[in-house]
Design a protein around this motif. Structure first.
Motif, PDB file in Angstrom:
ATOM      1  N   ASN A  81     149.242  71.818  24.594  1.00 36.28           N
ATOM      2  CA  ASN A  81     147.282  70.985  23.659  1.00 36.28           C
ATOM      3  C   ASN A  81     148.027  69.665  24.423  1.00 36.28           C
ATOM      4  O   ASN A  81     147.705  68.546  24.506  1.00 36.28           O
ATOM      5  N   GLN A  87     146.890  67.068  26.795  1.00 34.03           N
ATOM      6  CA  GLN A  87     146.042  65.626  26.549  1.00 34.03           C
ATOM      7  C   GLN A  87     146.579  64.055  26.614  1.00 34.03           C
ATOM      8  O   GLN A  87     145.414  63.116  27.486  1.00 34.03           O
ATOM      9  N   THR A  89     148.144  69.166  33.947  1.00 33.43           N
ATOM     10  CA  THR A  89     146.981  70.180  33.756  1.00 33.43           C
ATOM     11  C   THR A  89     147.013  70.848  35.154  1.00 33.43           C
ATOM     12  O   THR A  89     146.591  72.243  34.807  1.00 33.43           O
ATOM     13  N   TRP A 142     139.265  71.877  24.829  1.00 30.16           N
ATOM     14  CA  TRP A 142     139.338  71.695  25.875  1.00 30.16           C
ATOM     15  C   TRP A 142     138.070  71.692  26.878  1.00 30.16           C
ATOM     16  O   TRP A 142     137.930  70.880  27.203  1.00 30.16           O
ATOM     17  N   ILE A 184     139.232  68.841  29.452  1.00 31.69           N
ATOM     18  CA  ILE A 184     139.940  69.266  30.176  1.00 31.69           C
ATOM     19  C   ILE A 184     140.267  70.101  31.206  1.00 31.69           C
ATOM     20  O   ILE A 184     140.795  69.799  32.077  1.00 31.69           O
ATOM     21  N   ILE A 236     137.972  77.533  31.564  1.00 30.65           N
ATOM     22  CA  ILE A 236     137.648  78.164  30.196  1.00 30.65           C
ATOM     23  C   ILE A 236     137.184  79.543  29.417  1.00 30.65           C
ATOM     24  O   ILE A 236     137.972  80.564  28.394  1.00 30.65           O
TER      25      ILE A 236
END
Length: 315
Positions: free
Chosen positions: A63, A67, A77, A112, A117, A123
């Motif tokens: 995480n 980020q 990513t 996220w 994200i 997700i």
């Protein structure tokens, strides 16, 4: 310093739940973002090998990397999106009987999703690996916890809540001093070995030997990694000291409140003591005014002789 798989594995083994540890390794990984694929592959391999209680720690690390690397590019990513489905499936399964860990993972996914994200569909795919046995009602619905979204912004209890626990304050101070980057003798020793040319651009321009330049370039790369790592540690320490300073401020404020409370209670009991002393003095005075019965004598007639009680007759 070039990326080394063995070195990264060692850093993952040493990783702990402290904010400084996570951010330091995250910063190191981001610095080596050109090796994002290797880093993510090693991360996933070590995640699957790690004990159950450390898997959430790997998620916290991912995480932080994801980020904080976005402003420099999408390498991480993209690479993490490749392994996250398997990683989440594995991590959720290992935590099927640990609702606390599951809720922490839920929260990371919520972050996220909220910050976009990753895409919504992706997700939802990751969320589909959540253990069905736990039920939807246990899924996290609380506001996003800043200590997960950004480890640098851990929440500190305000004075309106309970004050920081003294043991927590003491432990924070001890940990801070023990891990201080300012006291890192290893860093000091490594800095002492950096060639003077690293700091002097004009001196570099005077070097004409190619081998010397190539050697110096390696030293510069190594020095850059060392300085970057130390800078991250200093940033983390600054944030930790700021957090501890806030904690101490709250603790001192609480102690001042307690001081006022004790002072007020002391005044109250001093008044009560004076009243009791006054009553005692009054009782003593009143007692002293009463006659002492032990010294009182009463004149009584002598008892008659036994013979006089009965009429005597002469024979």
């Amino acid at each position: 310093m070039s990326f080394n798989t063995g070195s990264f594995v060692g850093k993952l083994i040493e990783l702990n739940h402290s904010q400084q540890s996570i951010q330091t390794l995250s910063g190191w990984a981001i610095h080596h973002r050109r090796n994002a694929q290797q880093i993510v592959d090693v991360w996933f391999q070590q995640l699957t090998k790690s004990p159950k209680e450390r898997k959430l720690l790997f998620m916290f690390l991912s995480n932080d990397i994801i980020q904080n690397s976005k402003r420099k590019g999408n390498e991480f990513t993209q690479e993490f999106s490749r392994v996250l489905p398997d990683a989440l499936s594995h991590t959720y399964k290992s935590a099927v009987d640990d609702i606390k860990t599951v809720k922490q993972i839920d929260r990371i996914l919520s972050i996220w999703k909220e910050r976009e994200i990753f895409g919504k569909d992706f997700i939802e795919k990751l969320q589909s690996y959540r253990p069905k046995a736990l039920g939807a009602e246990s899924q996290d619905t609380d506001p996003v916890d800043s200590s997960i979204t950004s480890p640098t912004k851990k929440r500190i209890r305000s004075t309106s809540d309970s004050a920081p626990d003294p043991d927590t304050v003491i432990r924070s101070l001890i940990n801070l001093e023990r891990s201080s980057a300012l006291q890192d003798s290893r860093i000091k020793q490594q800095f002492s070995t950096i060639p003077n040319e690293v700091w002097n651009v004009q001196a570099v321009e005077k070097i004409t030997d190619r081998k010397r330049l190539e050697s110096l370039l390696k030293s510069v790369d190594s020095s850059y990694d060392l300085i970057s790592e130390h800078r991250i540690k200093l940033q983390n320490e600054f944030q930790e000291r700021n957090k501890v300073a806030t904690m101490l401020k709250e603790f001192v404020m609480h102690q001042k409140d307690q001081l006022r409370n004790v002072e007020s209670r002391l005044t109250e009991y001093q008044g009560k003591l004076q009243k009791v002393q006054a009553v005692r003095a009054q009782l003593q005075s009143h007692l002293n005014s009463l006659p002492d019965l032990s010294t009182v004598t009463t004149a009584l007639e002598p008892l008659p002789e036994p013979g006089s009680l009965f009429g005597g007759t002469d024979d």
